[in-house]
Design a protein around this motif. Structure first.
Motif, PDB file in Angstrom:
ATOM      1  N   GLY A 189       1.189  -1.442  -0.083  1.00 35.56           N
ATOM      2  CA  GLY A 189       0.047  -0.093   0.106  1.00 35.56           C
ATOM      3  C   GLY A 189       0.894   1.268  -0.098  1.00 35.56           C
ATOM      4  N   PHE A 190       1.886   1.524  -0.218  1.00 34.23           N
ATOM      5  CA  PHE A 190       2.957   2.377  -0.105  1.00 34.23           C
ATOM      6  C   PHE A 190       3.143   2.235  -1.677  1.00 34.23           C
ATOM      7  CE2 PHE A 190       6.900   4.425   0.299  1.00 34.23           C
ATOM      8  CZ  PHE A 190       6.649   5.034   1.432  1.00 34.23           C
ATOM      9  N   ARG A 191       2.816   4.434  -1.418  1.00 34.02           N
ATOM     10  CA  ARG A 191       2.546   4.624  -2.851  1.00 34.02           C
ATOM     11  C   ARG A 191       3.683   5.888  -3.292  1.00 34.02           C
ATOM     12  NH1 ARG A 191       0.051   0.686  -3.332  1.00 34.02           N
ATOM     13  NH2 ARG A 191      -1.987   0.090  -3.887  1.00 34.02           N
ATOM     14  N   SER A 192       3.867   5.743  -4.659  1.00 34.84           N
ATOM     15  CA  SER A 192       4.144   7.195  -4.460  1.00 34.84           C
ATOM     16  C   SER A 192       4.371   8.515  -3.611  1.00 34.84           C
ATOM     17  CB  SER A 192       4.286   7.510  -6.315  1.00 34.84           C
ATOM     18  OG  SER A 192       2.942   7.798  -6.602  1.00 34.84           O
ATOM     19  N   GLU A 193       3.139   8.726  -4.089  1.00 37.09           N
ATOM     20  CA  GLU A 193       2.534  10.254  -2.574  1.00 37.09           C
ATOM     21  C   GLU A 193       2.810  10.051  -1.706  1.00 37.09           C
ATOM     22  OE1 GLU A 193      -0.475   7.899  -4.205  1.00 37.09           O
ATOM     23  OE2 GLU A 193      -0.202   9.034  -5.813  1.00 37.09           O
ATOM     24  N   HIS A 194       3.231   8.790  -1.031  1.00 37.13           N
ATOM     25  CA  HIS A 194       3.596   8.552   0.060  1.00 37.13           C
ATOM     26  C   HIS A 194       5.154   9.427   1.020  1.00 37.13           C
ATOM     27  CE1 HIS A 194       0.030   5.723   0.263  1.00 37.13           C
ATOM     28  NE2 HIS A 194      -0.602   6.794   0.975  1.00 37.13           N
ATOM     29  N   ALA A 195       5.578   8.412  -0.770  1.00 42.31           N
ATOM     30  CA  ALA A 195       6.963   8.898  -0.511  1.00 42.31           C
ATOM     31  C   ALA A 195       7.823  10.659  -0.455  1.00 42.31           C
ATOM     32  CB  ALA A 195       7.472   7.662  -1.187  1.00 42.31           C
ATOM     33  N   TYR A 196       6.785  11.038  -1.560  1.00 37.85           N
ATOM     34  CA  TYR A 196       6.973  12.406  -2.017  1.00 37.85           C
ATOM     35  C   TYR A 196       6.137  13.001  -0.967  1.00 37.85           C
ATOM     36  CZ  TYR A 196       7.456  11.283  -6.776  1.00 37.85           C
ATOM     37  OH  TYR A 196       7.344  10.997  -8.051  1.00 37.85           O
ATOM     38  N   ASN A 197       5.267  12.866   0.349  1.00 36.10           N
ATOM     39  CA  ASN A 197       4.916  13.706   1.601  1.00 36.10           C
ATOM     40  C   ASN A 197       6.620  13.430   2.889  1.00 36.10           C
ATOM     41  OD1 ASN A 197       2.802  14.573   0.216  1.00 36.10           O
ATOM     42  ND2 ASN A 197       1.683  12.400   0.781  1.00 36.10           N
ATOM     43  N   ALA A 198       6.675  11.552   1.987  1.00 37.53           N
ATOM     44  CA  ALA A 198       8.035  11.634   2.953  1.00 37.53           C
ATOM     45  C   ALA A 198       9.103  12.840   3.450  1.00 37.53           C
ATOM     46  CB  ALA A 198       8.401  10.426   2.953  1.00 37.53           C
ATOM     47  N   ALA A 199       9.678  12.945   1.700  1.00 36.44           N
ATOM     48  CA  ALA A 199      10.555  13.916   1.044  1.00 36.44           C
ATOM     49  C   ALA A 199      10.389  15.198   1.760  1.00 36.44           C
ATOM     50  CB  ALA A 199      10.833  13.503   0.300  1.00 36.44           C
TER      51      ALA A 199
ATOM     52  N   PRO B 286      16.282  12.777  -0.419  1.00 35.89           N
ATOM     53  CA  PRO B 286      16.818  12.827  -1.778  1.00 35.89           C
ATOM     54  C   PRO B 286      15.966  11.076  -1.751  1.00 35.89           C
ATOM     55  CG  PRO B 286      18.421  13.825  -1.045  1.00 35.89           C
ATOM     56  CD  PRO B 286      17.697  13.620   0.332  1.00 35.89           C
ATOM     57  N   THR B 287      16.413   9.991  -0.710  1.00 34.60           N
ATOM     58  CA  THR B 287      16.278   8.939  -0.996  1.00 34.60           C
ATOM     59  C   THR B 287      14.677   8.773  -1.713  1.00 34.60           C
ATOM     60  OG1 THR B 287      18.113   8.592   0.515  1.00 34.60           O
ATOM     61  CG2 THR B 287      15.857   6.764   0.769  1.00 34.60           C
ATOM     62  N   PHE B 288      13.830   8.960  -0.173  1.00 30.87           N
ATOM     63  CA  PHE B 288      11.992   9.469  -0.392  1.00 30.87           C
ATOM     64  C   PHE B 288      12.029  10.038  -1.783  1.00 30.87           C
ATOM     65  CE2 PHE B 288      12.501   9.401   4.329  1.00 30.87           C
ATOM     66  CZ  PHE B 288      11.762   7.873   4.147  1.00 30.87           C
ATOM     67  N   PHE B 289      12.644  10.943  -1.775  1.00 28.17           N
ATOM     68  CA  PHE B 289      12.568  11.100  -4.155  1.00 28.17           C
ATOM     69  C   PHE B 289      12.671  10.141  -4.822  1.00 28.17           C
ATOM     70  CE2 PHE B 289      12.231  16.044  -2.430  1.00 28.17           C
ATOM     71  CZ  PHE B 289      11.145  16.228  -2.361  1.00 28.17           C
ATOM     72  N   GLY B 290      13.655  10.068  -4.769  1.00 29.40           N
ATOM     73  CA  GLY B 290      13.985   8.944  -5.652  1.00 29.40           C
ATOM     74  C   GLY B 290      12.990   7.748  -5.953  1.00 29.40           C
ATOM     75  N   LEU B 291      12.917   6.897  -4.507  1.00 31.76           N
ATOM     76  CA  LEU B 291      12.083   5.948  -4.264  1.00 31.76           C
ATOM     77  C   LEU B 291      10.665   6.547  -4.507  1.00 31.76           C
ATOM     78  CD1 LEU B 291      11.552   2.897  -3.067  1.00 31.76           C
ATOM     79  CD2 LEU B 291      11.184   4.383  -0.640  1.00 31.76           C
ATOM     80  N   GLY B 292      10.278   7.236  -4.221  1.00 32.85           N
ATOM     81  CA  GLY B 292       9.080   8.483  -5.545  1.00 32.85           C
ATOM     82  C   GLY B 292       8.655   8.346  -6.746  1.00 32.85           C
ATOM     83  N   LEU B 293       9.701   8.383  -7.220  1.00 36.57           N
ATOM     84  CA  LEU B 293      10.251   8.407  -8.695  1.00 36.57           C
ATOM     85  C   LEU B 293       9.877   6.984  -9.604  1.00 36.57           C
ATOM     86  CD1 LEU B 293      10.367   9.968 -10.988  1.00 36.57           C
ATOM     87  CD2 LEU B 293      13.056   9.998 -10.755  1.00 36.57           C
ATOM     88  N   ALA B 294      10.758   6.321  -8.845  1.00 41.15           N
ATOM     89  CA  ALA B 294      10.724   4.908  -8.327  1.00 41.15           C
ATOM     90  C   ALA B 294       8.977   4.446  -8.780  1.00 41.15           C
ATOM     91  CB  ALA B 294      11.624   3.677  -8.708  1.00 41.15           C
ATOM     92  N   LEU B 295       8.426   4.267  -7.467  1.00 44.01           N
ATOM     93  CA  LEU B 295       7.383   4.130  -7.735  1.00 44.01           C
ATOM     94  C   LEU B 295       6.572   4.346  -8.468  1.00 44.01           C
ATOM     95  CD1 LEU B 295       6.573   3.805  -3.875  1.00 44.01           C
ATOM     96  CD2 LEU B 295       6.508   2.540  -5.317  1.00 44.01           C
TER      97      LEU B 295
END
Length: 75
Positions: free
Chosen positions: A9-19, A56-65
């Motif tokens: 359930g982890f989506r790109s929006e979650h990673a961007y928000n975490a970043a 940067p890690t969360f932004f990269g993960l968000g981009l990959a997702l």
């Protein structure tokens, strides 16, 4: 890894928000450390830098997702 995160359930929006939250937390930590007058000021500065490195890690993960999610829509 992306499949597992997506299935959990982890989506790109979650990673961007975490970043963005890590940037805000880093800035907040640094701002608070500027007003301290004791020996913990350098530690607060280091904490701000440490948290700032998460972005940067969360932004990269968000981009990959995001790419993974878009790839699934094209099928």
């Amino acid at each position: 890894m992306l499949t597992t995160l997506h299935n959990l359930g982890f989506r790109s929006e979650h990673a961007y928000n975490a970043a963005l939250a890590s940037v805000a937390l880093s800035f907040g930590s640094w701002t608070v450390s500027r007003f301290k007058k004791d020996d913990s000021k350098p530690q607060a500065d280091r904490w701000g830098i440490f948290v700032g490195h998460w972005a940067p890690t969360f932004f990269g993960l968000g981009l990959a997702l995001s790419q993974y999610e878009n790839k699934g829509k094209k099928r």
